[in-house]
Design a protein around this motif. Structure first.
Motif, PDB file in Angstrom:
ATOM      1  N   ASN A 131     -41.328  -1.952 -48.026  1.00  0.00           N
ATOM      2  CA  ASN A 131     -41.597  -3.208 -47.337  1.00  0.00           C
ATOM      3  C   ASN A 131     -40.486  -3.615 -46.358  1.00  0.00           C
ATOM      4  O   ASN A 131     -39.462  -4.185 -46.743  1.00  0.00           O
ATOM      5  CB  ASN A 131     -41.859  -4.341 -48.326  1.00  0.00           C
ATOM      6  N   LEU A 132     -40.731  -3.339 -45.096  1.00  0.00           N
ATOM      7  CA  LEU A 132     -39.743  -3.574 -44.043  1.00  0.00           C
ATOM      8  C   LEU A 132     -39.278  -5.030 -43.977  1.00  0.00           C
ATOM      9  O   LEU A 132     -38.085  -5.292 -43.869  1.00  0.00           O
ATOM     10  CB  LEU A 132     -40.306  -3.131 -42.682  1.00  0.00           C
ATOM     11  N   LEU A 133     -40.192  -5.982 -44.030  1.00  0.00           N
ATOM     12  CA  LEU A 133     -39.800  -7.386 -43.907  1.00  0.00           C
ATOM     13  C   LEU A 133     -38.879  -7.805 -45.052  1.00  0.00           C
ATOM     14  O   LEU A 133     -37.862  -8.475 -44.842  1.00  0.00           O
ATOM     15  CB  LEU A 133     -41.023  -8.297 -43.832  1.00  0.00           C
ATOM     16  N   LYS A 134     -39.217  -7.382 -46.255  1.00  0.00           N
ATOM     17  CA  LYS A 134     -38.370  -7.694 -47.407  1.00  0.00           C
ATOM     18  C   LYS A 134     -36.984  -7.067 -47.218  1.00  0.00           C
ATOM     19  O   LYS A 134     -35.956  -7.715 -47.470  1.00  0.00           O
ATOM     20  CB  LYS A 134     -39.013  -7.181 -48.697  1.00  0.00           C
ATOM     21  N   ALA A 135     -36.940  -5.827 -46.749  1.00  0.00           N
ATOM     22  CA  ALA A 135     -35.660  -5.150 -46.522  1.00  0.00           C
ATOM     23  C   ALA A 135     -34.848  -5.859 -45.444  1.00  0.00           C
ATOM     24  O   ALA A 135     -33.634  -6.045 -45.596  1.00  0.00           O
ATOM     25  CB  ALA A 135     -35.904  -3.688 -46.144  1.00  0.00           C
ATOM     26  N   VAL A 136     -35.499  -6.274 -44.358  1.00  0.00           N
ATOM     27  CA  VAL A 136     -34.796  -6.992 -43.286  1.00  0.00           C
ATOM     28  C   VAL A 136     -34.222  -8.299 -43.832  1.00  0.00           C
ATOM     29  O   VAL A 136     -33.063  -8.645 -43.553  1.00  0.00           O
ATOM     30  CB  VAL A 136     -35.729  -7.244 -42.074  1.00  0.00           C
ATOM     31  N   ASN A 137     -35.002  -9.036 -44.609  1.00  0.00           N
ATOM     32  CA  ASN A 137     -34.512 -10.280 -45.212  1.00  0.00           C
ATOM     33  C   ASN A 137     -33.284 -10.026 -46.077  1.00  0.00           C
ATOM     34  O   ASN A 137     -32.299 -10.781 -46.033  1.00  0.00           O
ATOM     35  CB  ASN A 137     -35.603 -10.948 -46.047  1.00  0.00           C
ATOM     36  N   GLU A 138     -33.324  -8.969 -46.875  1.00  0.00           N
ATOM     37  CA  GLU A 138     -32.205  -8.642 -47.750  1.00  0.00           C
ATOM     38  C   GLU A 138     -30.955  -8.281 -46.944  1.00  0.00           C
ATOM     39  O   GLU A 138     -29.845  -8.725 -47.269  1.00  0.00           O
ATOM     40  CB  GLU A 138     -32.583  -7.499 -48.690  1.00  0.00           C
ATOM     41  N   VAL A 139     -31.118  -7.483 -45.898  1.00  0.00           N
ATOM     42  CA  VAL A 139     -29.973  -7.081 -45.073  1.00  0.00           C
ATOM     43  C   VAL A 139     -29.397  -8.297 -44.352  1.00  0.00           C
ATOM     44  O   VAL A 139     -28.174  -8.479 -44.301  1.00  0.00           O
ATOM     45  CB  VAL A 139     -30.371  -5.968 -44.074  1.00  0.00           C
ATOM     46  N   GLU A 141     -29.460 -11.369 -45.316  1.00  0.00           N
ATOM     47  CA  GLU A 141     -28.743 -12.167 -46.312  1.00  0.00           C
ATOM     48  C   GLU A 141     -27.384 -11.536 -46.620  1.00  0.00           C
ATOM     49  O   GLU A 141     -26.373 -12.238 -46.717  1.00  0.00           O
ATOM     50  CB  GLU A 141     -29.574 -12.319 -47.593  1.00  0.00           C
ATOM     51  N   ASN A 142     -27.336 -10.224 -46.763  1.00  0.00           N
ATOM     52  CA  ASN A 142     -26.058  -9.535 -46.983  1.00  0.00           C
ATOM     53  C   ASN A 142     -25.087  -9.815 -45.839  1.00  0.00           C
ATOM     54  O   ASN A 142     -23.894 -10.042 -46.064  1.00  0.00           O
ATOM     55  CB  ASN A 142     -26.259  -8.021 -47.101  1.00  0.00           C
ATOM     56  N   LEU A 143     -25.588  -9.805 -44.612  1.00  0.00           N
ATOM     57  CA  LEU A 143     -24.735 -10.039 -43.450  1.00  0.00           C
ATOM     58  C   LEU A 143     -24.325 -11.506 -43.314  1.00  0.00           C
ATOM     59  O   LEU A 143     -23.276 -11.801 -42.754  1.00  0.00           O
ATOM     60  CB  LEU A 143     -25.415  -9.540 -42.176  1.00  0.00           C
ATOM     61  N   ARG A 144     -25.139 -12.426 -43.823  1.00  0.00           N
ATOM     62  CA  ARG A 144     -24.742 -13.841 -43.833  1.00  0.00           C
ATOM     63  C   ARG A 144     -23.560 -14.036 -44.782  1.00  0.00           C
ATOM     64  O   ARG A 144     -22.657 -14.822 -44.511  1.00  0.00           O
ATOM     65  CB  ARG A 144     -25.910 -14.740 -44.249  1.00  0.00           C
ATOM     66  N   ARG A 145     -23.595 -13.326 -45.890  1.00  0.00           N
ATOM     67  CA  ARG A 145     -22.499 -13.438 -46.857  1.00  0.00           C
ATOM     68  C   ARG A 145     -21.211 -12.832 -46.311  1.00  0.00           C
ATOM     69  O   ARG A 145     -20.131 -13.386 -46.512  1.00  0.00           O
ATOM     70  CB  ARG A 145     -22.878 -12.759 -48.175  1.00  0.00           C
ATOM     71  N   GLN A 146     -21.336 -11.698 -45.631  1.00  0.00           N
ATOM     72  CA  GLN A 146     -20.168 -11.047 -45.035  1.00  0.00           C
ATOM     73  C   GLN A 146     -20.665 -10.146 -43.900  1.00  0.00           C
ATOM     74  O   GLN A 146     -21.478  -9.248 -44.130  1.00  0.00           O
ATOM     75  CB  GLN A 146     -19.409 -10.224 -46.072  1.00  0.00           C
ATOM     76  N   THR A 147     -20.179 -10.396 -42.688  1.00  0.00           N
ATOM     77  CA  THR A 147     -20.655  -9.643 -41.527  1.00  0.00           C
ATOM     78  C   THR A 147     -20.219  -8.182 -41.597  1.00  0.00           C
ATOM     79  O   THR A 147     -19.333  -7.806 -42.373  1.00  0.00           O
ATOM     80  CB  THR A 147     -20.128 -10.254 -40.210  1.00  0.00           C
ATOM     81  N   PHE A 148     -20.831  -7.400 -40.758  1.00  0.00           N
ATOM     82  CA  PHE A 148     -20.505  -5.986 -40.622  1.00  0.00           C
ATOM     83  C   PHE A 148     -19.023  -5.837 -40.272  1.00  0.00           C
ATOM     84  O   PHE A 148     -18.295  -5.052 -40.887  1.00  0.00           O
ATOM     85  CB  PHE A 148     -21.425  -5.434 -39.523  1.00  0.00           C
TER      86      PHE A 148
END
Length: 161
Positions: A131-139, A141-148
Motif C-alpha cells: 500500500n503506497l499511500l500508507k507507506a508514504v504516510n509512514e515515511v 511521519e518519520n521525516l517529521r520526527r527527524q529529517t533526512f
C-alpha cells in the motif's frame, strides 16, 4: 532492469519523481478526456482553497506543504487563468488573502466527478501488498520526527547546521 531501478533505495527520490511525473502526465490526459483545461500541478492549491475558502499565502503554503516561492509561482499561474483572486487582509495590510474566483468554483464543480474517477483509479493502482499511500504516510511521519539531513548529521556526529 535499468541502472536507476537496480540501484534500489539509493534512487528512491528519482523513482518517486518518475512516478509523480507519470501520474501528472496521465492526470492531464484524464482532464482532457473530460474536456477540462487543468494542470495537475494546480490541484493542491485549488483543492485547498475549495475546502478552506480563503487563506493567506503563508497559510496556503503550509496547508499544501510547498515552499513559499513554489506556492507564489502556482498562484501567479492560477491568477492568470482567472481561477483565483487575491486581496489585502483588512486586519494586516502586509498579508494577502487568496480565494477561488467564481470561475474557479465553477471549474471545481466540473472537476469533482473527475476527482472521484481519479481517486478510484489511484486506489486501484496503489492498493498493493505494500500500500503506497500508507507507506508514504509512514515515511513522511518519520521525516517529521527527524529529517533526512538531521539523520545524516547524527550519523556523521556533526552538530545541526
Amino acid at each position: 532492469m535499468n541502472t536507476i531501478d537496480a540501484s534500489g533505495i539509493l534512487a528512491i527520490s528519482t523513482r518517486l519523481q518518475r512516478l509523480s511525473e507519470q501520474l501528472r502526465k496521465d492526470g492531464l490526459q484524464i482532464y482532457k478526456l473530460y474536456d477540462i483545461d487543468f494542470e495537475p500541478k494546480w490541484f493542491p492549491v485549488v483543492y485547498a482553497l475549495y475546502h478552506k475558502k480563503q487563506l493567506g499565502i503563508v497559510e496556503l503554503a503550509a496547508e499544501i506543504g510547498y515552499s513559499h516561492p513554489s506556492t507564489i509561482s502556482l498562484l501567479k499561474e492560477l491568477e492568470k487563468q482567472k481561477l483565483i483572486r487575491s486581496k489585502k487582509d483588512k486586519n494586516d495590510e502586509r498579508k494577502r488573502l487568496v480565494a477561488l474566483t467564481a470561475n474557479g468554483e465553477a471549474l471545481v464543480g466540473r472537476m469533482e466527478p473527475v476527482w472521484q474517477h481519479i481517486k478510484n483509479l489511484l486506489t486501484e493502482v496503489t492498493e498493493t501488498e505494500n500500500n503506497l499511500l500508507k507507506a508514504v504516510n509512514e515515511v513522511e511521519e518519520n521525516l517529521r520526527r527527524q529529517t533526512f539531513l538531521q539523520r545524516a548529521l547524527r550519523d556523521l556526529d556533526i552538530p545541526d547546521q
